[in-house]
Design a protein around this motif. Structure first.
Motif, mmCIF file in Angstrom:
data_model
loop_
_atom_site.group_PDB
_atom_site.id
_atom_site.type_symbol
_atom_site.label_atom_id
_atom_site.label_comp_id
_atom_site.label_asym_id
_atom_site.label_seq_id
_atom_site.Cartn_x
_atom_site.Cartn_y
_atom_site.Cartn_z
ATOM 1 N N PRO A 4 90.650 -7.610 48.265
ATOM 2 C CA PRO A 4 90.480 -7.635 49.796
ATOM 3 C C PRO A 4 92.094 -7.635 50.134
ATOM 4 O O PRO A 4 92.873 -8.131 49.506
ATOM 5 N N PRO A 5 92.504 -7.131 51.289
ATOM 6 C CA PRO A 5 93.589 -7.546 51.749
ATOM 7 C C PRO A 5 93.920 -8.861 52.198
ATOM 8 O O PRO A 5 93.001 -9.656 52.460
ATOM 9 N N SER A 6 95.140 -9.464 52.284
ATOM 10 C CA SER A 6 95.551 -10.720 52.255
ATOM 11 C C SER A 6 96.000 -10.978 53.618
ATOM 12 O O SER A 6 96.321 -9.843 54.427
ATOM 13 N N GLY A 7 95.907 -12.323 54.119
ATOM 14 C CA GLY A 7 96.466 -12.609 55.501
ATOM 15 C C GLY A 7 95.938 -11.912 56.807
ATOM 16 O O GLY A 7 96.614 -11.640 57.730
ATOM 17 N N THR A 8 94.643 -11.581 56.604
ATOM 18 C CA THR A 8 94.046 -10.994 57.803
ATOM 19 C C THR A 8 93.574 -11.832 58.827
ATOM 20 O O THR A 8 93.272 -13.193 58.570
ATOM 21 N N SER A 9 93.498 -11.712 60.060
ATOM 22 C CA SER A 9 93.003 -12.315 61.064
ATOM 23 C C SER A 9 91.362 -12.264 61.520
ATOM 24 O O SER A 9 91.143 -12.781 62.530
ATOM 25 N N PHE A 10 90.880 -11.335 60.920
ATOM 26 C CA PHE A 10 89.466 -10.928 61.322
ATOM 27 C C PHE A 10 88.511 -11.628 60.006
ATOM 28 O O PHE A 10 89.032 -11.793 58.986
ATOM 29 N N THR A 11 87.318 -11.556 60.444
ATOM 30 C CA THR A 11 86.366 -12.071 59.419
ATOM 31 C C THR A 11 85.492 -10.860 59.052
ATOM 32 O O THR A 11 85.272 -10.028 59.807
ATOM 33 N N VAL A 12 84.843 -11.051 58.087
ATOM 34 C CA VAL A 12 83.679 -9.884 57.397
ATOM 35 C C VAL A 12 82.435 -10.773 57.240
ATOM 36 O O VAL A 12 82.559 -11.903 56.561
ATOM 37 N N ARG A 13 81.369 -10.226 57.612
ATOM 38 C CA ARG A 13 80.112 -10.626 57.161
ATOM 39 C C ARG A 13 79.060 -9.411 57.315
ATOM 40 O O ARG A 13 79.371 -8.329 57.582
ATOM 41 N N ARG A 14 77.825 -9.788 56.825
ATOM 42 C CA ARG A 14 76.670 -8.779 56.749
ATOM 43 C C ARG A 14 76.350 -8.797 58.120
ATOM 44 O O ARG A 14 76.240 -9.587 58.852
ATOM 45 N N VAL A 15 75.731 -7.404 58.259
ATOM 46 C CA VAL A 15 75.247 -7.431 59.702
ATOM 47 C C VAL A 15 73.532 -7.438 59.499
ATOM 48 O O VAL A 15 73.068 -7.193 58.812
ATOM 49 N N ALA A 16 73.299 -7.992 60.717
ATOM 50 C CA ALA A 16 71.814 -8.400 61.005
ATOM 51 C C ALA A 16 71.292 -7.537 62.063
ATOM 52 O O ALA A 16 71.973 -7.097 63.034
ATOM 53 N N PRO A 17 70.155 -7.202 62.189
ATOM 54 C CA PRO A 17 69.490 -6.492 63.321
ATOM 55 C C PRO A 17 69.769 -6.921 64.537
ATOM 56 O O PRO A 17 69.908 -6.128 65.518
ATOM 57 N N GLU A 18 70.154 -8.060 64.826
ATOM 58 C CA GLU A 18 70.266 -8.711 66.117
ATOM 59 C C GLU A 18 71.589 -8.440 66.463
ATOM 60 O O GLU A 18 72.189 -8.554 67.785
ATOM 61 N N ASP A 19 72.592 -7.662 65.707
ATOM 62 C CA ASP A 19 73.805 -7.274 65.892
ATOM 63 C C ASP A 19 73.990 -5.992 66.674
ATOM 64 O O ASP A 19 75.034 -5.491 66.906
ATOM 65 N N LEU A 20 72.822 -5.420 66.893
ATOM 66 C CA LEU A 20 72.872 -3.820 67.190
ATOM 67 C C LEU A 20 73.621 -3.772 68.589
ATOM 68 O O LEU A 20 74.637 -3.019 68.864
ATOM 69 N N ASP A 21 73.469 -4.683 69.480
ATOM 70 C CA ASP A 21 74.213 -4.703 70.613
ATOM 71 C C ASP A 21 75.857 -4.888 70.495
ATOM 72 O O ASP A 21 76.842 -4.190 71.127
ATOM 73 N N PHE A 22 76.213 -5.762 69.567
ATOM 74 C CA PHE A 22 77.456 -6.010 69.374
ATOM 75 C C PHE A 22 78.396 -4.834 68.551
ATOM 76 O O PHE A 22 79.397 -4.712 68.997
ATOM 77 N N ILE A 23 77.406 -4.144 67.770
ATOM 78 C CA ILE A 23 78.172 -3.003 67.145
ATOM 79 C C ILE A 23 78.211 -2.005 67.993
ATOM 80 O O ILE A 23 79.042 -0.806 67.405
ATOM 81 N N GLU A 24 77.593 -1.666 68.933
ATOM 82 C CA GLU A 24 77.263 -0.322 69.735
ATOM 83 C C GLU A 24 78.490 0.213 69.939
ATOM 84 O O GLU A 24 78.485 1.680 69.969
ATOM 85 N N PRO A 25 79.542 -0.337 70.598
ATOM 86 C CA PRO A 25 80.985 0.520 70.601
ATOM 87 C C PRO A 25 81.403 1.187 69.545
ATOM 88 O O PRO A 25 82.241 2.132 69.653
ATOM 89 N N LEU A 26 81.107 0.969 68.140
ATOM 90 C CA LEU A 26 81.469 1.560 67.076
ATOM 91 C C LEU A 26 80.747 2.694 66.514
ATOM 92 O O LEU A 26 81.071 3.597 65.807
ATOM 93 N N LEU A 27 79.384 2.761 67.331
ATOM 94 C CA LEU A 27 78.526 3.663 66.625
ATOM 95 C C LEU A 27 78.820 5.160 66.598
ATOM 96 O O LEU A 27 78.515 5.825 65.703
ATOM 97 N N GLY A 28 79.528 5.495 67.633
ATOM 98 C CA GLY A 28 79.947 7.163 67.850
ATOM 99 C C GLY A 28 81.243 7.587 67.280
ATOM 100 O O GLY A 28 81.777 8.738 67.478
ATOM 101 N N LEU A 29 81.772 6.662 66.507
ATOM 102 C CA LEU A 29 83.219 6.730 66.156
ATOM 103 C C LEU A 29 83.306 7.915 65.100
ATOM 104 O O LEU A 29 84.287 8.912 65.138
#
Length: 330
Positions: free
Chosen positions: A160-185
């Protein structure tokens, strides 16, 4: 075409000979790519694939018969879909030739194969060719085809890249609203120059429902990058379907997108590296993906991340006016 070559319809009687040609090709490719499955370097495994292809609705194929036997074949089927329209397809296992004859024989059998489909109104034509067979690729280019889609693979050793300011995790069904801005990219990116890959307007209305179903699936494997309360990247994987160019047990990177403002910061590398870690733990060794070669961001991203094309989907659009502008006087 040589007088010693005769083009005939592909029938069940040709399955053994065609399977031997395909197995011969796969053995040659495995000498360059050890990750390719051994089962398709054998005639029996290839015969099963070709038998299933021959039995598809509307399947049509041709073979080149020479003085010494069957020297090449081309086998495919029609598809009727909103994006592709009336199109005929020959998958990666749908063609092979005897190297001692040379790849130019494919032009001769394509002339007969394509006529069958053009006469039935199939002017969009697609074939696949291994990336390691430069002669075959040139043969298809000479016949009016161009690269459209890259199918690619890489191993799972990715830091993975080093020194990042973001976090990475698995997606859960309840994340749908949270990820919606990305769906049409992805569709919004592919419509841009120079890819010009259409996205039907009604698709966007269906995106949320499709992702809801996907995330509710217990087999769903999605990773999310987030920063400051916003979703900035998403990557989805599945276990890849078996195929002649697919390493056994490979995962398939089927969906990937980064928010425009977060690009160039290693977001996708972090997502892919996280998924690769779980893939390795599950016993996998390789990952496949694919992309439109005319999409500059996609091509540059996936090649930079170490994915190497195994084969290409090639496309030819025949002028539909040939149905009536065919040399007959007006």
């Amino acid at each position: 075409m040589s007088s010693t070559v005769e083009v005939l319809p592909f029938t069940a009687d040709h399955l053994d000979a065609a399977a031997e040609l395909l197995g011969q090709r796969q053995r040659s490719l495995r000498s360059l790519r050890l990750e390719l499955p051994a089962v398709y370097a054998e005639t029996a495994g290839c015969r099963e694939l070709l038998s299933a292809l021959l039995e598809r609705d509307g399947s049509h194929g041709v073979v080149a018969r020479t003085d010494t036997g069957i020297g090449a074949y081309l086998l495919g089927f029609p598809r009727h879909e909103p994006i592709w329209g009336r199109a005929c397809w020959s998958p990666i296992e749908g063609q092979a030739y005897d190297p001692s004859i040379g790849s130019d024989v494919m032009r001769d059998i394509y002339a007969v194969w394509s006529r069958h489909f053009v006469d039935r109104g199939f002017f969009r034509q697609y074939v696949y060719a291994p990336s390691d067979d430069a002669a075959l690729l040139d043969t298809w280019f000479l016949t009016g085809f161009g690269k459209m889609q890259a199918q690619a693979v890489r191993d799972l050793d990715l830091d993975p890249p080093s020194g990042t300011s973001f976090t990475v995790r698995r997606v859960a069904p309840e994340d749908l609203d949270f990820i919606e801005p990305l769906l049409g990219l992805i569709p919004m990116g592919l419509v841009k120059s120079p890819a010009y890959a259409i996205s039907l307007p009604e698709w966007f209305a269906e995106l949320r429902g499709e992702y809801a179903d996907e995330l509710a699936n217990a087999a769903s494997m999605y990773w999310l990058a987030e920063e400051d309360g916003q979703a900035i990247g998403l990557a989805g994987f599945a276990v890849e379907e078996p195929g002649v160019m697919v390493p056994e047990g490979a995962w398939y990177l089927q969906d990937a997108k980064t928010a425009p403002a977060a690009r160039g910061r290693g977001v996708m590398r972090a997502l892919v590296a996280a998924a690769f870690g779980e893939a390795r733990a599950a016993g996998s060794h390789y990952c496949t993906t694919d992309w439109r070669t005319a999409s500059l961001p996609a091509h540059r991203t996936w090649t930079a991340l170490g994915f190497k094309p195994t084969d290409f989907r090639l496309h030819r659009q025949i002028d539909e006016r040939i149905a009536w502008a065919d040399g007959r006087p007006g």
